[in-house]
Motif scaffolding. Structure first.
Motif, PDB file in Angstrom:
ATOM      1  N   GLY A 138     127.984  18.167  50.467  1.00 32.39           N
ATOM      2  CA  GLY A 138     129.133  18.177  51.219  1.00 32.39           C
ATOM      3  C   GLY A 138     128.853  19.060  52.605  1.00 32.39           C
ATOM      4  O   GLY A 138     129.504  19.085  53.408  1.00 32.39           O
ATOM      5  N   GLN A 139     127.620  19.613  52.796  1.00 36.32           N
ATOM      6  CA  GLN A 139     127.355  20.328  53.894  1.00 36.32           C
ATOM      7  C   GLN A 139     126.432  19.556  54.975  1.00 36.32           C
ATOM      8  O   GLN A 139     125.574  18.943  54.667  1.00 36.32           O
ATOM      9  N   VAL A 140     126.982  19.551  56.276  1.00 31.84           N
ATOM     10  CA  VAL A 140     126.260  18.862  57.381  1.00 31.84           C
ATOM     11  C   VAL A 140     125.102  19.276  57.507  1.00 31.84           C
ATOM     12  O   VAL A 140     124.639  20.435  57.742  1.00 31.84           O
ATOM     13  N   THR A 141     123.892  18.369  57.759  1.00 31.27           N
ATOM     14  CA  THR A 141     122.549  18.495  58.153  1.00 31.27           C
ATOM     15  C   THR A 141     122.322  19.100  59.523  1.00 31.27           C
ATOM     16  O   THR A 141     123.471  18.867  60.411  1.00 31.27           O
ATOM     17  N   ALA A 142     121.319  19.957  59.727  1.00 30.10           N
ATOM     18  CA  ALA A 142     121.185  20.221  61.293  1.00 30.10           C
ATOM     19  C   ALA A 142     120.819  18.971  62.177  1.00 30.10           C
ATOM     20  O   ALA A 142     119.799  18.689  62.428  1.00 30.10           O
ATOM     21  N   MET A 143     122.111  18.469  62.592  1.00 31.06           N
ATOM     22  CA  MET A 143     121.676  17.209  63.191  1.00 31.06           C
ATOM     23  C   MET A 143     121.202  17.403  64.876  1.00 31.06           C
ATOM     24  O   MET A 143     120.534  16.437  65.195  1.00 31.06           O
ATOM     25  N   ASP A 144     121.432  18.429  65.390  1.00 31.01           N
ATOM     26  CA  ASP A 144     120.861  18.661  66.828  1.00 31.01           C
ATOM     27  C   ASP A 144     119.372  18.268  66.830  1.00 31.01           C
ATOM     28  O   ASP A 144     118.686  17.620  67.611  1.00 31.01           O
ATOM     29  N   GLU A 145     118.811  18.995  65.785  1.00 33.85           N
ATOM     30  CA  GLU A 145     117.329  19.214  65.625  1.00 33.85           C
ATOM     31  C   GLU A 145     116.921  17.714  65.130  1.00 33.85           C
ATOM     32  O   GLU A 145     115.818  17.334  65.686  1.00 33.85           O
ATOM     33  N   ASN A 147     118.170  14.848  65.404  1.00 33.19           N
ATOM     34  CA  ASN A 147     118.373  13.751  66.539  1.00 33.19           C
ATOM     35  C   ASN A 147     117.376  14.013  67.619  1.00 33.19           C
ATOM     36  O   ASN A 147     116.874  13.055  68.085  1.00 33.19           O
ATOM     37  N   SER A 148     116.800  15.237  67.810  1.00 33.34           N
ATOM     38  CA  SER A 148     115.876  15.395  68.883  1.00 33.34           C
ATOM     39  C   SER A 148     114.668  15.102  68.629  1.00 33.34           C
ATOM     40  O   SER A 148     114.058  14.275  69.373  1.00 33.34           O
ATOM     41  N   ILE A 149     114.188  15.360  67.243  1.00 35.23           N
ATOM     42  CA  ILE A 149     113.045  14.768  66.551  1.00 35.23           C
ATOM     43  C   ILE A 149     112.995  13.336  66.616  1.00 35.23           C
ATOM     44  O   ILE A 149     112.127  12.653  67.279  1.00 35.23           O
ATOM     45  N   ALA A 150     114.098  12.566  66.380  1.00 36.02           N
ATOM     46  CA  ALA A 150     114.285  11.172  66.317  1.00 36.02           C
ATOM     47  C   ALA A 150     114.005  10.531  67.499  1.00 36.02           C
ATOM     48  O   ALA A 150     113.352   9.530  67.599  1.00 36.02           O
ATOM     49  N   LYS A 151     114.596  11.129  68.727  1.00 35.18           N
ATOM     50  CA  LYS A 151     114.758  10.809  69.973  1.00 35.18           C
ATOM     51  C   LYS A 151     113.202  10.720  70.398  1.00 35.18           C
ATOM     52  O   LYS A 151     112.540   9.813  70.962  1.00 35.18           O
ATOM     53  N   HIS A 153     110.401  10.591  68.882  1.00 39.94           N
ATOM     54  CA  HIS A 153     109.438   9.655  68.170  1.00 39.94           C
ATOM     55  C   HIS A 153     110.013   8.221  67.906  1.00 39.94           C
ATOM     56  O   HIS A 153     109.457   7.378  67.119  1.00 39.94           O
ATOM     57  N   HIS A 154     111.166   7.972  68.653  1.00 35.92           N
ATOM     58  CA  HIS A 154     111.827   6.798  68.594  1.00 35.92           C
ATOM     59  C   HIS A 154     112.291   6.086  67.175  1.00 35.92           C
ATOM     60  O   HIS A 154     111.973   5.225  66.926  1.00 35.92           O
ATOM     61  N   LEU A 155     112.915   7.272  66.416  1.00 38.68           N
ATOM     62  CA  LEU A 155     113.268   6.876  65.028  1.00 38.68           C
ATOM     63  C   LEU A 155     114.835   6.713  65.152  1.00 38.68           C
ATOM     64  O   LEU A 155     115.391   7.476  65.821  1.00 38.68           O
ATOM     65  N   LYS A 156     115.102   5.950  63.911  1.00 39.46           N
ATOM     66  CA  LYS A 156     116.805   5.646  63.740  1.00 39.46           C
ATOM     67  C   LYS A 156     117.129   6.699  62.885  1.00 39.46           C
ATOM     68  O   LYS A 156     116.201   7.410  62.148  1.00 39.46           O
ATOM     69  N   VAL A 157     118.362   7.142  63.017  1.00 40.22           N
ATOM     70  CA  VAL A 157     118.890   8.332  62.313  1.00 40.22           C
ATOM     71  C   VAL A 157     119.959   7.782  61.505  1.00 40.22           C
ATOM     72  O   VAL A 157     120.997   7.261  61.928  1.00 40.22           O
ATOM     73  N   ILE A 158     119.865   7.963  59.885  1.00 43.83           N
ATOM     74  CA  ILE A 158     120.872   7.266  59.249  1.00 43.83           C
ATOM     75  C   ILE A 158     121.259   8.362  58.442  1.00 43.83           C
ATOM     76  O   ILE A 158     120.514   9.041  57.726  1.00 43.83           O
ATOM     77  N   GLU A 159     122.686   8.494  58.278  1.00 41.98           N
ATOM     78  CA  GLU A 159     123.442   9.669  57.380  1.00 41.98           C
ATOM     79  C   GLU A 159     123.568   9.023  56.139  1.00 41.98           C
ATOM     80  O   GLU A 159     124.288   8.042  56.156  1.00 41.98           O
ATOM     81  N   ASP A 160     123.321   9.777  55.225  1.00 43.67           N
ATOM     82  CA  ASP A 160     123.896   9.731  53.837  1.00 43.67           C
ATOM     83  C   ASP A 160     125.049  10.401  53.709  1.00 43.67           C
ATOM     84  O   ASP A 160     124.863  11.548  53.553  1.00 43.67           O
ATOM     85  N   CYS A 161     126.325   9.859  53.738  1.00 42.43           N
ATOM     86  CA  CYS A 161     127.668  10.571  53.903  1.00 42.43           C
ATOM     87  C   CYS A 161     128.235  10.370  52.445  1.00 42.43           C
ATOM     88  O   CYS A 161     129.409  11.096  52.570  1.00 42.43           O
ATOM     89  N   ALA A 162     127.511  10.194  51.596  1.00 42.16           N
ATOM     90  CA  ALA A 162     128.192   9.875  50.132  1.00 42.16           C
ATOM     91  C   ALA A 162     128.895  11.215  49.578  1.00 42.16           C
ATOM     92  O   ALA A 162     129.885  11.129  48.854  1.00 42.16           O
ATOM     93  N   GLN A 163     128.467  12.456  49.890  1.00 40.25           N
ATOM     94  CA  GLN A 163     129.163  13.678  49.765  1.00 40.25           C
ATOM     95  C   GLN A 163     129.859  14.483  50.574  1.00 40.25           C
ATOM     96  O   GLN A 163     130.334  15.725  50.322  1.00 40.25           O
TER      97      GLN A 163
END
Ligand SMILES: *Cc1c(COP(=O)(O)O)cnc(C)c1O
Length: 371
Positions: A138-145, A147-151, A153-163
């Motif tokens: 139920g705790q959000v991941t460090a998304m700033d970090e 997303n910036s790695i993904a940007k 390296h041109h990667l898609k970011v998919i969130e698993d929000c099941a919890q």
């Protein structure tokens, strides 16, 4: 016995409205992908602050469909790699292998149980196309970090929000956004025990990407936008009208239930002070919706049986790390020490919107008396 989660009591809070919604669907004569699903999709997209929401059959399918759609769109190809936390629930990993893609396990931060951004870059290769991050417990991941790695390296970011339905992330600029809107696409589960639970299976994808949403709309329905015209080799992964109707009722109370969970968590964090027990780390109060309250101890099995003896139900999330599951022989000799430590030491104690203050007080004193 103080139950881990009294699901019947959770749903009984809304029984009048649930029964009304049920009758409405029975009387409508339309049972799969209809008006209730369309309304729920609008309401859940608004809730998650995204353009699009697509109801699907379950949380696993939501993740499978996101990856499948990227493959249909030519963004990901068979054999490509997807980064995923090594301590997640197995479904996140199954979604990757189901598509003929390679899951690349990256260890979590031992304090937050979430993907450690520092370890991600070392795992990136030419074949890496996406990061599937999981807001575990139920705790959000460090998304700033992330997303910036993904940007970079041109990667898609998919969130698993099941919890993590409704968890709010505040970025470095101080802007707050809900999970489901923090990456390129997100998968949700509405399994009955999740924080937003149907009365059966259900799931959804949220995204701001119109092309992706459009592709998934076809893929979930045999690959077809128009009856008997099949654009893709699709699946049957649709949300039932009855489940959408149940979810529309329960969505109205989700924020109230999140506050109830956060109140229980605050009581545990304040009240539990047993030196044998490590409490979960909370970085931002709104960023944790407490699907699970997970404590850590080197004497986990002893604590679990002590709690049972003292009428407190507990569960382990999860007893075996994915890389040690028989299903994934390819990791038989792999070592993920952080994950292994987590799987040996974690224990989840009761938390829910219906646990009483008295029960919370009992859990706290029983846990504090453990020696
Ligand atoms: C529950 C869960 C899923 C799968 O959802 P289902 O609706 O059961 O298919 C995926 N990921 C995580 C982290 C989960 O907890």
């Amino acid at each position: 016995m103080i139950p881990f989660l009294d699901l019947k009591a959770v749903n009984q809070q809304y029984q009048t409205e649930l029964k009304e919604a049920c009758s409405r669907v029975i009387d409508s004569g339309w049972y799969v992908l209809g008006k209730e699903v369309a309304e729920f999709e609008k309401e859940f997209a608004t809730y998650c602050e995204t353009e699009y929401c697509l109801g699907v059959a379950n949380g696993l399918d939501a993740l499978v469909l996101i990856l499948r759609a990227y493959m249909e769109l030519g963004i990901i190809a068979k054999g490509d790699e997807v980064i995923v936390p090594s301590n997640t629930y197995i479904a996140s990993i199954l979604a990757i292998s189901e598509n003929g893609l390679t899951p690349v396990l990256v260890e979590p931060d031992i304090k937050t149980f979430n993907l450690d951004p520092v370890l991600i870059e070392a795992a990136i290769t030419e074949k890496t196309k996406a990061i599937l991050t999981v807001h575990l417990y139920g705790q959000v991941t460090a998304m700033d970090e992330i997303n910036s790695i993904a940007k970079k390296h041109h990667l898609k970011v998919i969130e698993d929000c099941a919890q993590a339905h409704g968890a709010i992330y505040t970025n470095k600029k101080g802007q707050s956004k809900k999970v489901g809107s923090l990456g390129d696409a997100a998968g949700f589960s509405f399994y009955p025990g999740k924080n937003l639970g149907a009365l059966g299976d259900g799931g959804a994808v949220t995204t701001n990407d119109s092309e992706l949403a459009n592709t998934i709309a076809a893929l979930r329905n045999y690959g077809s936008h128009e009856k008997y015209k099949n654009l893709y080799k699709g699946m049957n992964s649709r949300l039932d009208e009855i489940q959408a109707a149940m979810l529309r009722v329960k969505l109205r109370y989700l924020d109230k239930e999140i506050i109830a969970r956060q109140t229980v968590a605050q009581a545990y964090l304040k009240g539990i002070n047993n030196p044998l027990i490590e409490l979960p780390l909370v970085e931002n109060i709104n960023a944790h919706v407490w699907h699970l309250f997970v404590i850590k101890t080197t004497q986990r099995d002893k604590l679990a049986s002590y709690l049972t003896d003292n009428s407190v139900q507990s569960l382990i999330h999860y007893p075996t790390p994915p890389h040690q599951q028989d299903a994934y022989q390819e990791w038989k000799n792999a070592s993920f020490p952080i994950s292994e430590e987590i799987h040996q030491q974690v224990l989840s104690i009761p938390i829910s919107p219906v646990i009483s203050q008295d029960e919370v007080d009992v859990v706290i004193s029983v846990v504090n008396d453990f020696s």
